[in-house]
Design a protein around this motif. Structure first.
Motif, mmCIF file in Angstrom:
data_model
loop_
_atom_site.group_PDB
_atom_site.id
_atom_site.type_symbol
_atom_site.label_atom_id
_atom_site.label_comp_id
_atom_site.label_asym_id
_atom_site.label_seq_id
_atom_site.Cartn_x
_atom_site.Cartn_y
_atom_site.Cartn_z
ATOM 1 N N ASP A 175 0.881 -1.386 -0.092
ATOM 2 C CA ASP A 175 0.000 -0.095 0.082
ATOM 3 C C ASP A 175 0.880 1.213 0.084
ATOM 4 N N LEU A 176 1.838 1.292 0.870
ATOM 5 C CA LEU A 176 2.938 2.338 0.804
ATOM 6 C C LEU A 176 3.347 2.563 -0.473
ATOM 7 N N ARG A 177 3.910 1.525 -1.183
ATOM 8 C CA ARG A 177 4.616 1.388 -2.530
ATOM 9 C C ARG A 177 3.672 2.066 -3.427
ATOM 10 N N SER A 178 2.299 1.970 -3.573
ATOM 11 C CA SER A 178 1.397 2.087 -4.476
ATOM 12 C C SER A 178 1.235 3.721 -4.189
ATOM 13 N N ARG A 179 1.403 4.132 -2.903
ATOM 14 C CA ARG A 179 1.038 5.620 -2.583
ATOM 15 C C ARG A 179 2.101 6.460 -2.997
ATOM 16 N N VAL A 180 3.304 5.951 -3.074
ATOM 17 C CA VAL A 180 4.636 6.397 -3.636
ATOM 18 C C VAL A 180 4.613 6.508 -5.103
ATOM 19 N N PHE A 181 4.092 5.586 -5.774
ATOM 20 C CA PHE A 181 4.146 5.712 -7.180
ATOM 21 C C PHE A 181 3.249 6.648 -7.703
ATOM 22 N N SER A 182 2.096 6.592 -6.927
ATOM 23 C CA SER A 182 1.016 7.552 -7.366
ATOM 24 C C SER A 182 0.975 9.203 -7.105
ATOM 25 N N VAL A 237 2.903 2.867 -17.391
ATOM 26 C CA VAL A 237 4.050 2.257 -16.789
ATOM 27 C C VAL A 237 3.923 0.825 -16.408
ATOM 28 N N GLU A 238 2.973 0.205 -16.156
ATOM 29 C CA GLU A 238 2.893 -1.056 -15.468
ATOM 30 C C GLU A 238 3.219 -2.212 -16.930
ATOM 31 N N PRO A 239 2.369 -1.965 -18.198
ATOM 32 C CA PRO A 239 2.959 -2.928 -19.195
ATOM 33 C C PRO A 239 4.386 -2.419 -19.664
ATOM 34 N N ASP A 240 4.723 -1.058 -19.589
ATOM 35 C CA ASP A 240 6.083 -0.746 -20.038
ATOM 36 C C ASP A 240 7.038 -1.616 -19.334
ATOM 37 N N MET A 241 7.021 -1.353 -17.774
ATOM 38 C CA MET A 241 7.857 -2.251 -16.872
ATOM 39 C C MET A 241 7.963 -3.525 -17.258
ATOM 40 N N ARG A 242 6.500 -4.125 -17.567
ATOM 41 C CA ARG A 242 6.521 -5.618 -17.737
ATOM 42 C C ARG A 242 7.392 -5.941 -19.145
ATOM 43 N N VAL A 283 7.261 6.530 -13.400
ATOM 44 C CA VAL A 283 6.059 7.332 -12.876
ATOM 45 C C VAL A 283 6.370 8.769 -13.243
ATOM 46 N N ARG A 284 7.356 9.221 -13.200
ATOM 47 C CA ARG A 284 7.753 10.686 -13.182
ATOM 48 C C ARG A 284 7.872 11.184 -14.672
ATOM 49 N N ASN A 290 3.792 -5.204 -24.905
ATOM 50 C CA ASN A 290 3.558 -4.177 -25.914
ATOM 51 C C ASN A 290 2.201 -4.177 -26.414
ATOM 52 N N ARG A 291 1.395 -5.249 -26.653
ATOM 53 C CA ARG A 291 0.430 -5.453 -27.085
ATOM 54 C C ARG A 291 -0.711 -4.657 -26.122
ATOM 55 N N ASP A 292 -0.359 -4.688 -24.748
ATOM 56 C CA ASP A 292 -1.475 -4.193 -24.004
ATOM 57 C C ASP A 292 -1.034 -2.624 -23.803
ATOM 58 N N ILE A 293 0.261 -2.266 -24.288
ATOM 59 C CA ILE A 293 0.516 -0.820 -24.321
ATOM 60 C C ILE A 293 -0.426 -0.186 -25.384
ATOM 61 N N ALA A 294 -0.343 -0.937 -26.643
ATOM 62 C CA ALA A 294 -1.367 -0.470 -27.747
ATOM 63 C C ALA A 294 -2.787 -0.404 -27.486
ATOM 64 N N ALA A 295 -3.094 -1.406 -26.698
ATOM 65 C CA ALA A 295 -4.645 -1.425 -26.555
ATOM 66 C C ALA A 295 -5.362 -0.640 -25.227
ATOM 67 N N LEU A 296 -4.335 0.311 -24.801
ATOM 68 C CA LEU A 296 -4.621 1.242 -23.821
ATOM 69 C C LEU A 296 -5.545 2.341 -24.511
ATOM 70 N N LYS A 297 -6.775 2.222 -23.732
ATOM 71 C CA LYS A 297 -7.963 3.207 -24.221
ATOM 72 C C LYS A 297 -7.969 4.610 -23.501
ATOM 73 N N SER A 298 -7.506 4.507 -22.216
ATOM 74 C CA SER A 298 -7.705 5.816 -21.359
ATOM 75 C C SER A 298 -6.856 7.220 -21.721
ATOM 76 N N GLY A 299 -5.652 6.687 -22.293
ATOM 77 C CA GLY A 299 -5.021 7.858 -22.534
ATOM 78 C C GLY A 299 -4.162 8.175 -21.386
ATOM 79 N N ALA A 300 -4.365 7.994 -20.264
ATOM 80 C CA ALA A 300 -3.785 8.259 -19.022
ATOM 81 C C ALA A 300 -2.261 7.854 -19.111
ATOM 82 N N PRO A 301 -1.415 8.800 -18.981
ATOM 83 C CA PRO A 301 0.234 8.416 -19.100
ATOM 84 C C PRO A 301 0.629 7.609 -18.062
ATOM 85 N N LEU A 302 -0.050 7.549 -17.015
ATOM 86 C CA LEU A 302 0.455 6.465 -15.702
ATOM 87 C C LEU A 302 0.023 5.158 -16.276
#
Length: 230
Positions: free
Chosen positions: A17-24, A127-132, A162-163, A112-124
């Motif tokens: 939980d702390l980790r997610s709060r740092v990343f967010s 991060v998860e599929p890029d790291m993966r 994230v930054r 990379n397929r998951d990055i291509a499939a992103l619909k929200s357009g939210a930059p953050l």
């Protein structure tokens, strides 16, 4: 069929939980995290709070000197360069080795397929599929120690990513195109070309983040890419 559920310790749950709060960004750079505050917030004993803090210190997300309060790391330009160069050394050699056998990791393909499939357009969300994507390349050489070394950097790497994304320093289409080209070069047995593209890929992010943190960007920040239309 009932799926298996992994048990998570209280320490791991608090650390997650702390980790997610740092990343967010909910916990910002330099923010203090005391054992008393965490014990009170999560209604746990202080030893449990201390163990949670120590996990994040080990991951490089918190910084704590002897007898001092833990604080969210405040990465400066030189720290960013160190983090990116450390991962580049590992990833570049991995690409060369994968290209020798033309072994394209399916985990990286799917990421990379998951990055291509992103619909929200939210930059953050990138991060998860890029790291993966990058972690899948490392794991594909099936060397436990290399994977362990890389994962020792993952917390700091993810914080940088994230930054980069929150500051809109890289276009998602460029990330996607360069990932795809790296996979194609591996499949074609062109390890050195894949490593060179990786250096360009990481160098652009690194130097743009350095500039955003008040440092002086190197020339990599403005390297053009021939993978996107003008």
């Amino acid at each position: 069929m009932v799926g298996r559920i992994a048990a998570v310790s209280i320490v791991d749950a608090i650390a997650a939980d702390l980790r997610s709060r740092v990343f967010s960004g909910d916990l910002g750079s330099g923010e203090a995290l005391t054992e008393t505050d965490i014990a009170t917030s999560y209604e746990v004993a202080r030893p449990t709070a201390k163990a949670s803090i120590e996990k994040l210190v080990a991951e490089g997300l918190l910084d704590r000197g002897t007898h001092k309060t833990a604080r969210v790391v405040d990465l400066g330009p030189e720290s960013v360069r160190d983090i990116y160069l450390a991962r580049a050394y590992l990833e570049s050699e991995v690409l060369r080795r994968l290209a020798r056998t033309k072994d394209v990791p399916q985990g990286a393909v799917q990421a990379n397929r998951d990055i291509a499939a992103l619909k929200s357009g939210a930059p953050l969300d990138v991060v998860e599929p890029d790291m993966r994507f990058h972690t899948s390349l490392i794991d594909a050489v099936a060397n436990e120690r290399i994977s362990r070394m890389y994962r020792s950097l993952v917390g700091e790497v993810r914080l940088c990513m994230v930054r980069v994304q929150s500051l809109h320093l890289l276009d998602t289409e460029l990330i996607l195109a360069e990932h795809q080209k790296i996979l194609e070069l591996i499949e074609g047995g062109q390890g050195e070309a894949a490593a060179e593209l990786l250096d360009e890929h990481l160098g652009r992010a690194r130097e743009r983040l350095v500039a955003a943190m008040g440092g002086t960007a190197g020339p990599e920040a403005e390297y053009p890419s021939g993978l996107l239309p003008e």
